[in-house]
Each structure stands twice: as structure tokens, then as C-alpha cells.
Design a protein around this motif. Sequence first.
Motif, PDB file in Angstrom:
ATOM      1  N   UNK A  97       0.845  -1.201   0.000  1.00  0.00           N
ATOM      2  CA  UNK A  97       0.000   0.000   0.000  1.00  0.00           C
ATOM      3  C   UNK A  97       0.875   1.245   0.000  1.00  0.00           C
ATOM      4  N   UNK A  98       1.877   1.276   0.848  1.00  0.00           N
ATOM      5  CA  UNK A  98       2.743   2.444   0.981  1.00  0.00           C
ATOM      6  C   UNK A  98       3.502   2.715  -0.323  1.00  0.00           C
ATOM      7  N   UNK A  99       3.972   1.652  -0.990  1.00  0.00           N
ATOM      8  CA  UNK A  99       4.751   1.822  -2.217  1.00  0.00           C
ATOM      9  C   UNK A  99       3.953   2.542  -3.286  1.00  0.00           C
ATOM     10  N   UNK A 100       2.697   2.151  -3.459  1.00  0.00           N
ATOM     11  CA  UNK A 100       1.910   2.739  -4.534  1.00  0.00           C
ATOM     12  C   UNK A 100       1.164   3.999  -4.119  1.00  0.00           C
ATOM     13  N   UNK A 101       0.674   4.045  -2.889  1.00  0.00           N
ATOM     14  CA  UNK A 101      -0.113   5.199  -2.449  1.00  0.00           C
ATOM     15  C   UNK A 101       0.748   6.391  -2.062  1.00  0.00           C
ATOM     16  N   UNK A 102       1.928   6.143  -1.519  1.00  0.00           N
ATOM     17  CA  UNK A 102       2.734   7.249  -1.018  1.00  0.00           C
ATOM     18  C   UNK A 102       4.020   7.463  -1.817  1.00  0.00           C
ATOM     19  N   UNK A 103       4.732   6.411  -2.169  1.00  0.00           N
ATOM     20  CA  UNK A 103       5.985   6.582  -2.915  1.00  0.00           C
ATOM     21  C   UNK A 103       5.681   6.934  -4.369  1.00  0.00           C
ATOM     22  N   UNK A 104       4.813   6.165  -5.013  1.00  0.00           N
ATOM     23  CA  UNK A 104       4.455   6.439  -6.399  1.00  0.00           C
ATOM     24  C   UNK A 104       3.435   7.566  -6.465  1.00  0.00           C
ATOM     25  N   UNK A 105       2.382   7.463  -5.680  1.00  0.00           N
ATOM     26  CA  UNK A 105       1.435   8.565  -5.575  1.00  0.00           C
ATOM     27  C   UNK A 105       0.320   8.537  -6.592  1.00  0.00           C
ATOM     28  N   UNK A 106       0.113   9.664  -7.245  1.00  0.00           N
ATOM     29  CA  UNK A 106      -1.095   9.929  -8.011  1.00  0.00           C
ATOM     30  C   UNK A 106      -1.354   8.869  -9.084  1.00  0.00           C
ATOM     31  N   UNK A 107      -2.651   8.691  -9.390  1.00  0.00           N
ATOM     32  CA  UNK A 107      -3.044   7.822 -10.482  1.00  0.00           C
ATOM     33  C   UNK A 107      -2.604   8.461 -11.800  1.00  0.00           C
ATOM     34  N   UNK A 110       2.496   6.765 -14.804  1.00  0.00           N
ATOM     35  CA  UNK A 110       3.588   6.181 -14.018  1.00  0.00           C
ATOM     36  C   UNK A 110       3.078   5.076 -13.104  1.00  0.00           C
ATOM     37  N   UNK A 111       2.022   5.365 -12.378  1.00  0.00           N
ATOM     38  CA  UNK A 111       1.492   4.363 -11.453  1.00  0.00           C
ATOM     39  C   UNK A 111       0.980   3.133 -12.207  1.00  0.00           C
ATOM     40  N   UNK A 112       0.280   3.341 -13.321  1.00  0.00           N
ATOM     41  CA  UNK A 112      -0.233   2.214 -14.097  1.00  0.00           C
ATOM     42  C   UNK A 112       0.914   1.362 -14.631  1.00  0.00           C
ATOM     43  N   UNK A 113       1.978   2.002 -15.087  1.00  0.00           N
ATOM     44  CA  UNK A 113       3.126   1.283 -15.634  1.00  0.00           C
ATOM     45  C   UNK A 113       3.816   0.448 -14.563  1.00  0.00           C
ATOM     46  N   UNK A 114       4.031   1.035 -13.399  1.00  0.00           N
ATOM     47  CA  UNK A 114       4.709   0.318 -12.319  1.00  0.00           C
ATOM     48  C   UNK A 114       3.857  -0.850 -11.812  1.00  0.00           C
ATOM     49  N   UNK A 115       2.560  -0.674 -11.771  1.00  0.00           N
ATOM     50  CA  UNK A 115       1.683  -1.766 -11.353  1.00  0.00           C
ATOM     51  C   UNK A 115       1.630  -2.852 -12.437  1.00  0.00           C
TER      52      UNK A 115
END
Length: 398
Positions: A97-107, A110-115
Motif C-alpha cells: 500500500x505504501x509503495x503505490x499510495x505514497x511513494x508512487x502517488x497519483x493515479x 507512471x502508477x499504471x506502468x509500475x503496477x
Amino acid sequence: MADSTPATDGGEAVDDEAGDDGTATPEIDLPGDAFDAVLDALDDLDPGEPLRFEGFSVARDDDEGGYVLADGGRPRPMDERELHEALTERAAAVTDWYAFERVVGEFGPRRAFLRWIEDADGETVATRYAALAEGIERAWGELKITATVTDRGERRYDVRHADDADVSVDDLEAHEDPLDARDLVTFDEMGRYRPLKTAPSLAGGWVFPDLGPRDLYETVETIYPATVANWHREREGELDVTHWRETMERQSGIYGVVKTWDRGEGHEHVDWVAEACCDDSQCLKRREWEYDEDTDLDVDGGDGVFPCREPCSVVVSAARKWTRLESEQPRTYEFELTPSEKEQVEAIIDAVADGRTDEIREADTKEGANRYRARFLRAKRFDDEGNLGGVPTDPDEE
């Protein structure tokens, strides 16, 4: 997602010990930053409103001055120390949760690619962490991206040319700054300038061995500009495609001549352009543009993972030249070739078009595009002015 922290008979929750495929899940320590982020997130929520993780949720309980954890069993009130212990037992889910919600952040892209790299929208935390412990590999054009996880749940990424997949980091030129990628994409292996950054001519011999999530995104977008953004738009159903006719109609100046190539006689000429420039052997993008919104080209668009939304500057520049060349009237030339020489001319054109001339060995005279065979054909069939068969290109000038 499936619950990766099932409750035991005593009501205590524990991390899964293996992913869905039986691979061992690494032990994860709960970083202080992750725990503080949970507390901050709870402070932003109303009392009783849950903060959800995979397999459980936590909410503030202002009546008791503490927190409530729910994991499928009876909700359990606890103070901050007890909450810390509970989240430590569930460190994998919390750090995810922390990696995507706080380190990566906004939808967004970038977030879609990392996921996407770790299939975060399709696999459980336990399965992904088990896979990350071994290293998850993804291809992006000519890149090989390897994602791993530390014992604190932090993502780290190794980016290199796919041809260097098995080469030791010590044997490659290591980089840390994503902006270093600007120099790596400028020239190919032979030192020739690369006008098209998505051409399959990326030179190897380098590695970014230890990137964080944000630097990974910046590195990939520097090597292949806008590819992640357009890939994301396509996934969201928002890819705005500009077709051939619309693109050519907006050309001006020296490029305005390309508008004259469309004479209402069909689109065969655009098929030729697409076959020449947009094949997988020439560009890693998947062509999504057509002749116009209602008319598809007869040429396949390719298999690239990221889409091409409009004719690029290389295509427009080439089309400008072809527009002028195709305005010439055809002529009939007569000269003699043996059957083998005709096939040799065809072999030379194929080798040049496919970029295979460097692969043809000097000693391999069986190849029509062999350098010595080509020189022999020139010596035999060209006159002193360089005319094939001694026939001038423009007899009137002659």
C-alpha cells in the motif's frame, strides 16, 4: 484481491508464507515511514472510515481513543503500540500500500506502468512479493526491466538492453541518473545518429542497476519518449489517434507539398509508406493510425506493446521526398541483364531495405548483395557516367 493475511484460529493474522505458485514470500520489515503514513492517512479519514489494505482494514476509534482492525473476524480495538504490532505482522500488505499510495502517488501513466510491471491488479501481494524476490522481468521495446523488492518492501529496478540480459553489472557501463539515457539513445551500435527513438537500433552495453520507481519511469520515458503515456491512454480508452489525411492536411511550409500526394485515387501510396516506415523491423510502435477514420490501410500495424497515434516526423519527412519523386512520369528503359543479374538487383534492394548489408560476409559470393558481386555487376553493366546498361536516365539531356 484475495486476502493475503488470513486470520488464525486465535484471531491473530499472519503474512502468507508463499505465493499462489508455492514460491516463498520474503520476510518484510515494516519501515517507520510506512507506519507513519498509515497514521497520517487515518488522521485524514473520519472516525470509523476504514483504510483498506489487502486482506484487512484499519479505522480510527475516537470513542476509545485508538484504532480498530478488521480482517474478516471480529473487529479488534487496539492502541497505537498494538496497531504497530499488528501492521508489522502484515508488513507485506502495508508496504505494498505504501509503495503505490505514497511513494508512487497519483493515479496516471507512471502508477499504471509500475503496477503493470508486477501485475499488481491481477495477483495477490503474497504472490507478487514472492515473484519480486526472484525478480520480475518485463520487456519494453528493446529494454529488459527487472523489478525486485527489498526487505523493507521497497521496489528497485534494473534497466538494460535486452541483448545484455545475462551480462554482469560489472561488465556494463552503470548509470544512476535517468537523464544519462539521453546520450545512450542518440547513436546506434555503429555510431550513426538515430532520428527515430523507437527504431529497433538501440545500442547496448549499459545498465541502470538500482532505480527507484520514479527514476525508472523517467528513464524509460527518456529512452522511449511518450510511450508509457500513450500506452496508458490506450488502456484507459483515451488514445487520440490522428490519421494520415488529417496529419498531412495540417502540414505547411516545405512540408505542405505532401498534401498534393492525395489525389482522390485511393490510398495505395500510404500503404507503401506504412510498409516502408512502420514495420516492426523499422519501428517498435504499433501503428494505430490509418488512411482516415473510415479507411483502414492494407498493411498490418505491427505488434509493439506501445501504440503509435499519428504519422511521426520521420514518416512526414520521408513522405515529402516521396511526394516529389512520385510526381515524376514513368519512362521505359531498355537494357540487358542475365536472369542471375536481375535476381541480384532484387537481392541488393532487399538487403538494403532490410538493413542486412552488414551481415553479408565478403567471402560469401553466393549472396546477391555481396559487395564483390555488386562491384562486379557495376564494372560489367555501368558505363563511365554510371548509367546502368549504358542507358542515360534522361535521354533528352544526353
